[in-house]
Write a protein that holds these residues in place. Structure first.
Motif, PDB file in Angstrom:
ATOM      1  N   ARG A  20       0.849  -1.178   0.000  1.00  0.00           N
ATOM      2  CA  ARG A  20       0.000   0.000   0.000  1.00  0.00           C
ATOM      3  C   ARG A  20       0.888   1.233   0.000  1.00  0.00           C
ATOM      4  NH1 ARG A  20      -5.385  -0.010   3.223  1.00  0.00           N
ATOM      5  NH2 ARG A  20      -5.594  -1.623   1.677  1.00  0.00           N
ATOM      6  N   THR A  22       0.037   4.602   0.271  1.00  0.00           N
ATOM      7  CA  THR A  22      -0.290   5.641   1.241  1.00  0.00           C
ATOM      8  C   THR A  22      -1.243   5.089   2.286  1.00  0.00           C
ATOM      9  OG1 THR A  22      -2.156   6.408  -0.063  1.00  0.00           O
ATOM     10  CG2 THR A  22      -0.024   7.476  -0.469  1.00  0.00           C
ATOM     11  N   THR A  23      -1.351   5.807   3.350  1.00  0.00           N
ATOM     12  CA  THR A  23      -2.297   5.449   4.395  1.00  0.00           C
ATOM     13  C   THR A  23      -3.613   6.141   4.090  1.00  0.00           C
ATOM     14  OG1 THR A  23      -0.500   5.312   5.971  1.00  0.00           O
ATOM     15  CG2 THR A  23      -2.707   5.459   6.864  1.00  0.00           C
ATOM     16  N   SER A  24      -4.666   5.374   4.009  1.00  0.00           N
ATOM     17  CA  SER A  24      -5.960   5.959   3.669  1.00  0.00           C
ATOM     18  C   SER A  24      -6.637   6.517   4.920  1.00  0.00           C
ATOM     19  CB  SER A  24      -6.853   4.916   3.015  1.00  0.00           C
ATOM     20  OG  SER A  24      -7.154   3.908   3.952  1.00  0.00           O
ATOM     21  N   ARG A  25      -7.648   7.324   4.691  1.00  0.00           N
ATOM     22  CA  ARG A  25      -8.389   7.919   5.792  1.00  0.00           C
ATOM     23  C   ARG A  25      -9.139   6.852   6.589  1.00  0.00           C
ATOM     24  NH1 ARG A  25      -8.590  13.493   5.089  1.00  0.00           N
ATOM     25  NH2 ARG A  25     -10.461  13.793   6.304  1.00  0.00           N
ATOM     26  N   GLU A  26      -9.529   5.761   5.926  1.00  0.00           N
ATOM     27  CA  GLU A  26     -10.219   4.689   6.646  1.00  0.00           C
ATOM     28  C   GLU A  26      -9.296   4.030   7.660  1.00  0.00           C
ATOM     29  OE1 GLU A  26     -10.192   4.647   3.216  1.00  0.00           O
ATOM     30  OE2 GLU A  26     -12.208   5.376   2.817  1.00  0.00           O
ATOM     31  N   ASN A  27      -8.014   3.864   7.291  1.00  0.00           N
ATOM     32  CA  ASN A  27      -7.062   3.266   8.227  1.00  0.00           C
ATOM     33  C   ASN A  27      -6.798   4.181   9.410  1.00  0.00           C
ATOM     34  OD1 ASN A  27      -6.833   1.042   6.618  1.00  0.00           O
ATOM     35  ND2 ASN A  27      -4.978   1.740   5.593  1.00  0.00           N
ATOM     36  N   GLY A 109     -13.857  11.244   4.257  1.00  0.00           N
ATOM     37  CA  GLY A 109     -13.072  12.251   3.559  1.00  0.00           C
ATOM     38  C   GLY A 109     -13.763  13.577   3.411  1.00  0.00           C
TER      39      GLY A 109
END
Length: 115
Positions: A20, A22-27, A109
């Motif tokens: 992965r 980038t780190t997503s907002r869900e994580n 987001g």
């Protein structure tokens, strides 16, 4: 997800491994749940104390027995102990809803209020 090649010694097969980027907002939202749960426990206790303080203040004011701290008699304390959780429960529910809504909004987001 992007594919990254792992370098291994010569002669061995190179295998593509999904990584992965980038780190997503869900994580990030998943990691916000634990501090929110800890904060909710202390907010519940604070709500109960505020509700007891309000009920005791009203009871002492009705009977003109002085302030909240120097109010005599156990009847106002008993009423505060019984009615405090009933008043604190809606406050706690509203705070829980606001925190959950904030975490979901962050995960989705949406940063601004879209009117």
């Amino acid at each position: 997800m992007t594919d990254v090649v792992i370098r291994e010694p010569v002669g061995r097969h190179r295998e593509r491994v999904p990584v992965r980027a980038t780190t997503s907002r869900e994580n990030i939202a998943v990691y916000l749940v634990l501090p929110a749960a800890v904060a909710l426990m202390s907010l519940g206790i604070a709500d109960w104390l505020v509700a007891m303080w309000l009920i005791r203040g009203v009871q002492c004011g009705l009977y003109e027995q002085g302030g909240v701290l120097d109010c005599g008699g156990s009847s106002s304390l008993e009423k505060a102990l019984l009615l405090g959780p009933l008043l604190a429960l809606p406050m706690f529910a509203a705070e829980t809803w606001l925190i959950a809504r904030g975490i979901r909004r962050f995960a989705a987001g949406r940063e601004r209020n879209r009117a």
